[in-house]
Design a protein around this motif. Structure first.
Motif, PDB file in Angstrom:
ATOM      1  N   PRO A 134      -4.709   0.764  -4.966  1.00  0.00           N
ATOM      2  CA  PRO A 134      -4.870   2.144  -5.425  1.00  0.00           C
ATOM      3  C   PRO A 134      -5.302   3.082  -4.304  1.00  0.00           C
ATOM      4  CG  PRO A 134      -6.763   0.838  -6.092  1.00  0.00           C
ATOM      5  CD  PRO A 134      -5.789  -0.108  -5.450  1.00  0.00           C
ATOM      6  N   GLU A 135      -5.016   4.357  -4.475  1.00  0.00           N
ATOM      7  CA  GLU A 135      -5.452   5.428  -3.574  1.00  0.00           C
ATOM      8  C   GLU A 135      -4.826   5.363  -2.190  1.00  0.00           C
ATOM      9  OE1 GLU A 135      -9.698   6.074  -3.572  1.00  0.00           O
ATOM     10  OE2 GLU A 135      -9.908   5.226  -5.581  1.00  0.00           O
ATOM     11  N   GLY A 136      -3.826   4.492  -1.984  1.00  0.00           N
ATOM     12  CA  GLY A 136      -3.150   4.428  -0.691  1.00  0.00           C
ATOM     13  C   GLY A 136      -4.017   3.919   0.431  1.00  0.00           C
ATOM     14  N   THR A 137      -5.088   3.194   0.101  1.00  0.00           N
ATOM     15  CA  THR A 137      -5.987   2.642   1.110  1.00  0.00           C
ATOM     16  C   THR A 137      -6.319   1.203   0.744  1.00  0.00           C
ATOM     17  OG1 THR A 137      -7.957   3.428  -0.069  1.00  0.00           O
ATOM     18  CG2 THR A 137      -7.035   4.880   1.617  1.00  0.00           C
ATOM     19  N   VAL A 138      -6.793   0.452   1.724  1.00  0.00           N
ATOM     20  CA  VAL A 138      -7.161  -0.939   1.482  1.00  0.00           C
ATOM     21  C   VAL A 138      -8.349  -1.285   2.383  1.00  0.00           C
ATOM     22  CG1 VAL A 138      -5.585  -1.895   3.219  1.00  0.00           C
ATOM     23  CG2 VAL A 138      -6.235  -3.284   1.247  1.00  0.00           C
ATOM     24  N   PRO A 139      -9.303  -2.065   1.860  1.00  0.00           N
ATOM     25  CA  PRO A 139     -10.453  -2.460   2.690  1.00  0.00           C
ATOM     26  C   PRO A 139     -10.034  -3.434   3.797  1.00  0.00           C
ATOM     27  CG  PRO A 139     -10.938  -2.736   0.332  1.00  0.00           C
ATOM     28  CD  PRO A 139      -9.462  -2.512   0.460  1.00  0.00           C
ATOM     29  N   VAL A 140     -10.746  -3.374   4.906  1.00  0.00           N
ATOM     30  CA  VAL A 140     -10.510  -4.270   6.042  1.00  0.00           C
ATOM     31  C   VAL A 140     -11.779  -5.087   6.268  1.00  0.00           C
ATOM     32  CG1 VAL A 140      -9.930  -4.424   8.483  1.00  0.00           C
ATOM     33  CG2 VAL A 140      -8.909  -2.633   7.072  1.00  0.00           C
ATOM     34  N   TRP A 141     -11.584  -6.397   6.461  1.00  0.00           N
ATOM     35  CA  TRP A 141     -12.715  -7.314   6.600  1.00  0.00           C
ATOM     36  C   TRP A 141     -12.632  -8.073   7.929  1.00  0.00           C
ATOM     37  CZ3 TRP A 141     -15.521  -7.312   1.883  1.00  0.00           C
ATOM     38  CH2 TRP A 141     -14.824  -6.782   0.794  1.00  0.00           C
ATOM     39  N   ARG A 142     -13.778  -8.555   8.365  1.00  0.00           N
ATOM     40  CA  ARG A 142     -13.792  -9.504   9.469  1.00  0.00           C
ATOM     41  C   ARG A 142     -13.377 -10.873   8.931  1.00  0.00           C
ATOM     42  NH1 ARG A 142     -18.400  -6.435  10.194  1.00  0.00           N
ATOM     43  NH2 ARG A 142     -18.415  -5.171  12.099  1.00  0.00           N
ATOM     44  N   ALA A 164     -11.992   0.328  -7.621  1.00  0.00           N
ATOM     45  CA  ALA A 164     -11.753   1.603  -6.951  1.00  0.00           C
ATOM     46  C   ALA A 164     -12.146   2.754  -7.874  1.00  0.00           C
ATOM     47  CB  ALA A 164     -10.277   1.725  -6.556  1.00  0.00           C
ATOM     48  N   ARG A 165     -12.166   3.944  -7.325  1.00  0.00           N
ATOM     49  CA  ARG A 165     -12.491   5.115  -8.147  1.00  0.00           C
ATOM     50  C   ARG A 165     -11.447   5.323  -9.235  1.00  0.00           C
ATOM     51  NH1 ARG A 165     -13.202   9.479  -3.477  1.00  0.00           N
ATOM     52  NH2 ARG A 165     -11.222   8.525  -2.923  1.00  0.00           N
ATOM     53  N   GLU A 166     -10.222   4.883  -8.978  1.00  0.00           N
ATOM     54  CA  GLU A 166      -9.182   4.979  -9.998  1.00  0.00           C
ATOM     55  C   GLU A 166      -9.542   4.150 -11.231  1.00  0.00           C
ATOM     56  OE1 GLU A 166      -4.960   2.943 -10.176  1.00  0.00           O
ATOM     57  OE2 GLU A 166      -4.852   4.736  -8.894  1.00  0.00           O
ATOM     58  N   ASP A 167     -10.178   3.007 -11.038  1.00  0.00           N
ATOM     59  CA  ASP A 167     -10.596   2.171 -12.162  1.00  0.00           C
ATOM     60  C   ASP A 167     -11.655   2.880 -13.002  1.00  0.00           C
ATOM     61  OD1 ASP A 167      -9.004  -0.160 -11.433  1.00  0.00           O
ATOM     62  OD2 ASP A 167     -10.378  -0.373  -9.750  1.00  0.00           O
ATOM     63  N   VAL A 168     -12.575   3.565 -12.340  1.00  0.00           N
ATOM     64  CA  VAL A 168     -13.605   4.306 -13.055  1.00  0.00           C
ATOM     65  C   VAL A 168     -12.978   5.465 -13.832  1.00  0.00           C
ATOM     66  CG1 VAL A 168     -15.727   5.645 -12.819  1.00  0.00           C
ATOM     67  CG2 VAL A 168     -15.329   3.663 -11.338  1.00  0.00           C
ATOM     68  N   LEU A 169     -12.026   6.153 -13.204  1.00  0.00           N
ATOM     69  CA  LEU A 169     -11.358   7.264 -13.877  1.00  0.00           C
ATOM     70  C   LEU A 169     -10.593   6.774 -15.112  1.00  0.00           C
ATOM     71  CD1 LEU A 169     -10.659  10.282 -13.840  1.00  0.00           C
ATOM     72  CD2 LEU A 169      -8.674   9.726 -12.432  1.00  0.00           C
ATOM     73  N   ARG A 170      -9.943   5.619 -14.998  1.00  0.00           N
ATOM     74  CA  ARG A 170      -9.213   5.057 -16.141  1.00  0.00           C
ATOM     75  C   ARG A 170     -10.182   4.734 -17.283  1.00  0.00           C
ATOM     76  NH1 ARG A 170      -6.894   1.600 -13.520  1.00  0.00           N
ATOM     77  NH2 ARG A 170      -4.882   2.636 -13.205  1.00  0.00           N
ATOM     78  N   PHE A 171     -11.360   4.238 -16.945  1.00  0.00           N
ATOM     79  CA  PHE A 171     -12.369   3.958 -17.964  1.00  0.00           C
ATOM     80  C   PHE A 171     -12.824   5.242 -18.639  1.00  0.00           C
ATOM     81  CE2 PHE A 171     -16.796   3.530 -19.254  1.00  0.00           C
ATOM     82  CZ  PHE A 171     -16.763   2.388 -20.049  1.00  0.00           C
ATOM     83  N   LEU A 172     -13.036   6.290 -17.858  1.00  0.00           N
ATOM     84  CA  LEU A 172     -13.483   7.560 -18.415  1.00  0.00           C
ATOM     85  C   LEU A 172     -12.443   8.170 -19.343  1.00  0.00           C
ATOM     86  CD1 LEU A 172     -15.156   9.211 -15.279  1.00  0.00           C
ATOM     87  CD2 LEU A 172     -16.274   8.032 -17.179  1.00  0.00           C
ATOM     88  N   ILE A 173     -11.162   7.997 -19.011  1.00  0.00           N
ATOM     89  CA  ILE A 173     -10.102   8.497 -19.882  1.00  0.00           C
ATOM     90  C   ILE A 173     -10.198   7.856 -21.257  1.00  0.00           C
ATOM     91  CG2 ILE A 173      -7.601   8.350 -20.280  1.00  0.00           C
ATOM     92  CD1 ILE A 173      -8.128  10.586 -18.472  1.00  0.00           C
TER      93      ILE A 173
END
Length: 411
Positions: A40-48, A180-189
């Motif tokens: 979601p959001e066109g981004t992805v976390p990067v890890w070591r 992601a914030r999209e998941d929170v927004l979906r819950f709020l909907i």
């Protein structure tokens, strides 16, 4: 403030979420592009990288976030075409550990929203194990089961415990997901009724419009424009300023717009076109009769295969055709109505739009922001601000609800 924020916890949002698939800083940008397309959001976390194969994800190994715009900008600056996608993610990602927070699944939703309001974009949450201390035992659906309060605590003790304790399963069994914030927004909907009357209130009345948006003129080179893009929302409005100072939006350059794009073609467009040409999908000749369906890029491997088989490879032509824009034949100096075409159309709402309408608009388009236009203007493209996740989270967690319109009283 709505009680739903106190009666629900982060664990409610993890149902059905996949286990974290880590992208490491030693992976290539080609790997990152595939991961971004599925995130979601066109981004992805990067890890070591993990110290051992069974090491679970942790906030300590998180480096930062890489976005579609980061990749396109890097390829454009390198000038190496698709060869640049062989570079490792560590060369591109900007370290920012504050963008992700590892939290307990029993964390109250109100506390999670507070973290996101202050810049956190991802939550790392444990999916395995059971947890205790639910505010209301009938309010939580976790791991497909209705959970009951396993402790017989007094109401005073239950209300004073804002943090829940996890059980301690073996570390090898731990599974984590990213919210992601999209998941929170979906819950709020899904909780609009519990948030009343805020969702039906105009965004202008809620103070949800951010007037300090980032913008550039259409004549500015696209590469110069992306240097001004803020972190949140990761977008810059491309505008035309009229003699009276009014800004009319033509489109935007953003992570959302470049999500799932052909990065090589997008990089060529960033390096060679103005911001206005980029958002309307103009090619190198100024023509914009562009197909919505991207042309497949010719990779170096394709050229090598063609050479080994004795066939002459087709020369790769870099243009913004394969970015996916669509527009009619025009030049940058034509009227505003000629710009409003296809995927170049910016996602906008009116200043009089309700918060629920903007939330639904963002979720349906999987966008990170919506540009706000002046409802009182005769033109429908006069830009006055932007609404993003931060503004929405501030609006729904207002301490005092706005005064609703007078309603008839019942006898």
């Amino acid at each position: 403030m709505a009680a739903v924020f106190f009666h629900h916890v982060v664990g409610d949002l993890t149902c059905g979420k996949p286990v974290v698939a880590e992208l490491h800083d030693t992976d290539t940008l080609d790997d990152a592009a595939r991961a971004i397309a599925a995130s979601p959001e066109g981004t992805v976390p990067v890890w070591r990288p993990r110290a051992s194969p069974d090491e679970p994800p942790s906030g300590a190994r998180f480096i930062g976030m890489i976005s579609a715009l980061d990749i396109a900008a890097f390829v454009a600056a390198s000038g190496a075409g698709d060869r640049a996608l062989r570079a490792v993610v560590g060369e591109v990602v900007q370290p920012n550990p504050g963008l992700l927070r590892e939290i307990d699944p029993g964390t109250r939703l109100i506390d999670a929203l507070e973290l996101m309001r202050h810049g956190v974009k991802r939550f790392l949450v444990r999916k395995s194990g059971s947890w205790r201390g639910i505010t209301k035992r009938f309010s939580v659906l976790y791991n497909g089961k209705w959970l009951k309060n396993m402790e017989s605590t007094s109401p005073t003790a239950a209300s004073s415990s804002s943090s829940r304790q996890l059980s301690s399963p073996s570390s090898s069994a731990d599974k984590y997901c990213c919210l992601a914030r999209e998941d929170v927004l979906r819950f709020l909907i899904g909780c609009l009724g519990a948030l009343a009357p805020i969702p039906l209130t105009q965004i202008s009345s809620l103070g949800a419009i951010n007037p300090d948006y980032c913008h550039v003129e259409a004549s500015v080179p696209a590469m110069e424009a992306i240097q001004k893009i803020p972190q949140d929302p990761c977008a810059v409005a491309v505008v035309e300023t009229t003699p009276d100072g009014t800004r009319k939006i033509l489109g935007d350059i953003s992570t959302y717009k470049l999500w799932k794009c052909d990065y090589v073609s997008a990089a060529w467009a960033l390096a060679n076109l103005s911001a206005g040409q980029f958002v309307i999908g103009a090619d190198e000749n100024g023509s914009t009769s562009i197909s919505v369906i991207p042309e497949p890029a010719i990779s170096s491997s394709t050229v090598e295969e063609a050479g080994s088989s004795g066939r002459s490879p087709r020369a790769k032509k870099f243009s913004s055709r394969s970015i996916g824009f669509q527009a009619n034949q025009m030049t940058l100096g034509r009227t505003r109505s000629m710009y409003h075409r296809g995927r170049s159309t910016p996602l906008t709402c009116k200043s009089t739009s309700s918060l629920a309408a903007v939330m639904a608009q963002m979720l349906s388009h999987r966008a990170t922001h919506v540009w706000v236009t002046d409802a009182e203007s005769e033109d429908d493209d006069v830009l006055v601000g932007v609404v993003g996740y931060t503004e929405i989270f501030y609006a729904v967690t207002r301490s005092t609800s706005p005064s609703p319109s007078p309603s008839p009283t019942t006898s």
